[in-house]
Structures are given as C-alpha cells and as structure tokens.
Design an enzyme around this catalytic site. Structure first.
Site, PDB file in Angstrom:
ATOM      1  CE  LYS A  78      -3.883   2.114   2.516  1.00  0.00           C
ATOM      2  NZ  LYS A  78      -4.818   2.001   3.653  1.00  0.00           N
ATOM      3  CB  SER A 158      -8.171   4.024   2.551  1.00  0.00           C
ATOM      4  OG  SER A 158      -7.364   3.352   3.504  1.00  0.00           O
ATOM      5  CB  SER A 182      -8.769   1.282   5.450  1.00  0.00           C
ATOM      6  OG  SER A 182      -9.424   2.475   5.165  1.00  0.00           O
TER       7      SER A 182
HETATM    8  N1  GLN Z   1     -13.472   4.984   5.774  1.00  0.00           N
HETATM    9  C1  GLN Z   1     -12.903   5.448   7.011  1.00  0.00           C
HETATM   10  C2  GLN Z   1     -12.444   6.869   6.867  1.00  0.00           C
HETATM   11  O1  GLN Z   1     -12.519   7.395   5.797  1.00  0.00           O
HETATM   12  C3  GLN Z   1     -11.784   4.555   7.453  1.00  0.00           C
HETATM   13  C4  GLN Z   1     -10.577   4.687   6.621  1.00  0.00           C
HETATM   14  C5  GLN Z   1      -9.443   3.842   7.114  1.00  0.00           C
HETATM   15  O2  GLN Z   1      -9.642   2.853   7.810  1.00  0.00           O
HETATM   16  N2  GLN Z   1      -8.252   4.254   6.786  1.00  0.00           N
HETATM   17  O3  GLN Z   1     -12.002   7.472   7.804  1.00  0.00           O
END
Ligand code: GLN
Length: 491
Positions: A78, A158, A182
């Site tokens: 990632k 994400s 995410s």
């Molecule tokens: N969707 C959540 C956010 O936008 C979690 C994102 C994540 O876990 N990095 O904050």
C-alpha cells in the site's frame, strides 16, 4: 502446472521450497499480470527491476538453503508505507514526489523474511475514504462486476489497490492499513481476507499517519492461511513506535485448524440495524450456522454504545488527522508552492496539495480541537470511546471468545455512486468496522458468500486483545464452509 499467479501464497511458498519453480519465474508471472491489468489502476508505482533483483537474491538463498519464511514471495505494498528510495505518496498530490530515505518497519520485516516487492498500491488520499475514489491517481476498479453488467464498481477503501490487486492475482498478498475499516471493508468488497490486528501488534513506524490512536497495519490475502503467514512477518515489537506491543508473535498459521468446538461466539443485537439488507442478514445467519456446526456456542450479546461509534470516530479521527497533517507545510515534505510570504506559501501549498475529502477532515478536526469546542466534541468523543471499549470488555468478561458480525452493510457500489452530495453516505460503510478500531481490538473479514448481484460479501469476527489466533481459527471455519471467491477475468 497451474498458472503461477493463481497459486495461494502458501502454495507458492511451498513450491519455491521444493524448487518446482523459481522466485524469478514467479515474479515475472506477476509482472506480466500487472502489465495486463493496468485498467484496474491498482498499482500506482510498478518496480519490476527491483522485484527481479529481489527475486534473484531470493533464489540464491533458496538454493543455499537459507530461505526465510516469505522467501521469493511477491507482494504489493500500500502506498502509505514508506519504502526507501521508492516514491511514497499516500495517494496525495502533497507527497507526489516524496522519496523516503527510510523503510517502514513492517515492510522492512517482509524483506527481512525474503519477500519481493512488486510495487506500490493505490489508496484513498491519506487513507481517508471507503471507495478508493479520493486518491490523486484516480479510482481503483474492482475486478468484480455485477452479473450481466459492465459497470465499474469500487473495490472499497482506503486499501482499494491492495484488495483489487490480491483479488485479481496481481500479487500473492498485500500490506494494508485500517483506521476505521480500511482493511476489512475492501476485503469484503473483493472476496479477499483482511485482518486488522490488535492496536500495537504491528509497528506504525514509517507508515504515513492518519489517526495515530486508531491506525494499524495488516495484510490482505486470498486465504485465511495466507493472511496468517503475512501477519506473522508484519507483526512484532518495535522500539521506534512507543505504542507497539512488546509481546511475542505467535505462529499464526498454526492456529488454523485448531478446533473451535466449545468456543463462545457473541452475536451483538445492536448490529442488526434498521433496514439492514435482507441478504446481509441471511449471510450473518449462515455464518452463525457454520460456526454452530463446527461446535461453537452462540450467544446473544449487547454492545449498547455501538450507535455512537461512527459519530465519535468522525470526531476522533479528523482531530488526530488535523494534527498529523500539520507537518505538510511545504517546508519539510513534498509539494511547495512559493508565494510572497510564508503564510501565503503554507496556504497555497496546502490548498493545492490536499484533495477535498482531506481538507474537509482537517477543517472538522481543527474545529473540534479548538478552544471552546474541545470539551463539547473531542473530550466527549473520547469518553464515548471509553464506553465502546467497555462494552467489548464486558462482553469478553462474560466468556465470549469472539463476536460475529457482517463486515459491511452492502456489497460493492458503483464508482461515483455514493457520497457525492452527502459524505455521511460514504461514512456509513464503516458502521460495522469502526467500533473495533475505537476499542483497539483485532478484527478479520472473511468472504462468506455472493450477493444477488453476484458480488462478494464478507463476515467479520472481532476478537479479544492480542487473540488474533482465535480469529484465524474461526475464519478458517467460515472459509472452509463458504469456499473461495475469484472474479471472472475481463481486464
Ligand atoms: N473509511 C474510514 C475513513 O474514511 C476509514 C478509513 C481507514 O480505515 N483508513 O475514515
């Protein structure tokens, strides 16, 4: 011989040890697959030369009988993990040219164990999002499509690039991070396995920070076994991260196949949301039936503060983000837009460097931390967080070993379909996953079935602190019952 990219990580590892094929061959097969799959936009940086060099070194070690646990295994990373001398952008224009002079602890441990890096994977900007649509590199396309449709769907976020690359066989496994869902939500959207370990299991050192008290690294893989193998290499104490836990890392792979007979699984009634899609409810029931058939005891539990988790998360996470992202000032990292004075330079750099979702989070976070509002918002959210954590503690104190819930409230949606007019529509994706980050617990998402549109759906298991082994054992039971899910290739 099966196509090399179709092997699981465990199969590839064993094949390499038996020298059925070389790390160079395995890596080349993945490099070709990546080149053919650019339509998915999963990789933002391909590093084929470095990959070949790492594979050759792995082959030499395999030959010399000095193979590490991941020797010769090609992985995707990632783009939130700092990789030495390989561009690391966090999906943001503000870091578009950032070349870290250091390696994150998690990736360093993967290379220590012999893994091969294929490249860097797309993600939502600074990991803020649930669809991979906020990346400055554009959206990732889910390798899955609805039955009879060509519509492009999101892979979740994400860690959308990680999930898509694993599902489309563009690597044998990938690193990911999870602040509110995410790892687990994209895994559920792509028919892959994702585990967010206990807070502190993996070092956060060298991972671009979003919300430091919630961020945790973990793997996305095609099977529960593969996820267990990867987590063992990723986890471990790191003196460079003061929140990393000084505890021995168990052999997670050995937890697979451990009997789950007699384990107690809690079913939280508060997760049965009003208007929950009937097919999600059915999947959940199916999961209960599978675990029961394996000898687990199923009990109803209550986590009364669940409904406050999402609102509290959207105070805590932006607050920490606003503080963490203050470092992108045009002086120390990345983009710099010269102006007449220093304030003008800050403003121009940050206005041009950050996308709209990141700007929204910074503004919310700054607001909830500001004098006069701090007590009403941030302090209150911290108290709610304690209550959420206590709900879980009470549940575990009653003898519950793990909690079973759906991973997401829906299957994958179309690109551009959600969150345009109302960001909360997007935030609701994490309704089942954020509680776990707020409480610092481990959670795994395992594919469990297909929706009526032919898309993967996942179940989530939540465990006691540092008991990832229970999640692997239970996850393997679900995987065994549900089977594996692979998208039909169209790219
Ligand atoms: N969707 C959540 C956010 O936008 C979690 C994102 C994540 O876990 N990095 O904050």
């Amino acid at each position: 011989m099966t196509e090399l990219t179709a092997l699981t990580l465990a199969e590839a590892r064993d094949g390499l040890r038996k020298r059925a094929f070389s790390a160079a061959e395995l890596t080349d097969a993945h490099i070709v697959a990546i080149e053919r799959a650019r339509a998915l936009n999963a990789y933002v940086i391909e590093t084929p030369d470095a990959a070949r060099a790492m594979a050759n070194a792995a082959d030499a070690r395999l030959k010399a009988g000095e193979a590490g646990p991941l020797e010769g295994v090609p992985l995707g990373i990632k783009d939130l993990f700092a990789t030495k001398d390989v561009r690391t952008t966090a999906g943001s224009r503000i870091l578009a040219d950032f070349m870290p002079p250091y390696e994150s602890t998690v990736t360093a441990q993967l290379w220590r164990d012999g893994a091969v890096m294929l490249g860097k994977l797309n993600n939502d900007e600074f990991a803020m999002g649930s669809s991979n649509e906020t990346s400055c590199f554009g959206p990732v396309i889910n390798p899955w499509r609805r039955t009879g449709s060509n519509k492009a769907l999101v892979p979740g976020g994400s860690s959308g690039g990680s999930a898509a690359a694993v599902a489309a066989s563009l690597c044998l496994g990938a690193t990911a991070t999870d602040t509110g869902g995410s790892i687990r939500q994209p895994a559920a959207f792509t028919g892959t396995v994702g585990i967010k370990p206990t807070y502190g299991r993996c070092s956060r050192w060298g991972i671009v920070a979003f919300a430091s008290s919630l961020d945790q690294a973990g793997p996305i893989a095609r099977t529960v076994r593969d996820a267990a193998i990867l987590l063992r290499s990723m986890a471990g104490h790191d003196p460079k991260d003061s929140t990393s836990a000084d505890r021995a890392v168990p052999d997670y792979e050995a937890a697979l196949g451990k009997p789950v007979k007699g384990m107690t699984i809690g079913i939280p009634k508060e997760y049965r949301l009003d208007g929950l899609a009937p097919e999600i409810d059915k999947l959940w029931e199916q999961g209960v039936a599978w675990l029961k058939a394996a000898g687990a005891n199923i009990v109803a539990v209550s986590l009364p503060h669940t409904k406050y988790a999402l609102p509290a998360y959207y105070i805590v996470a932006p607050a920490e983000a606003s503080s963490n992202l203050a470092r992108y000032d045009g002086v120390r990292y990345g983009l710099r837009k010269p102006e007449r004075d220093v304030i003008g330079m800050y403003e121009q750099t940050r206005a041009e460097g950050f996308g709209p979702e990141v700007r929204r989070r910074i503004m919310i976070g700054t607001y909830v931390l500001s004098a006069g509002y701090y007590d009403a918002y941030y302090l209150q959210a911290q108290k709610v967080r304690t209550l959420i954590k206590r709900d879980f503690e009470q549940c575990f104190a009653q003898g519950v070993d793990a909690i079973l819930t759906p991973a997401t409230p829906s299957d994958a949606f179309g690109i551009g379909e959600k969150g345009g007019a109302d960001p909360i529509e997007m935030y609701l994706n994490d309704v089942f996953t954020v509680t776990v980050n707020m409480a610092g617990l481990p959670g795994i998402a395992v594919p469990a079935g297909l929706s009526s549109d032919g898309l993967p759906l996942g179940l989530q298991l939540i465990g006691r602190p540092f008991d990832e082994e229970a999640l692997f054992a239970l996850g393997a039971v679900i995987e065994q019952a549900a089977g594996r899910f692979t998208p039909a290739r169209w790219w």
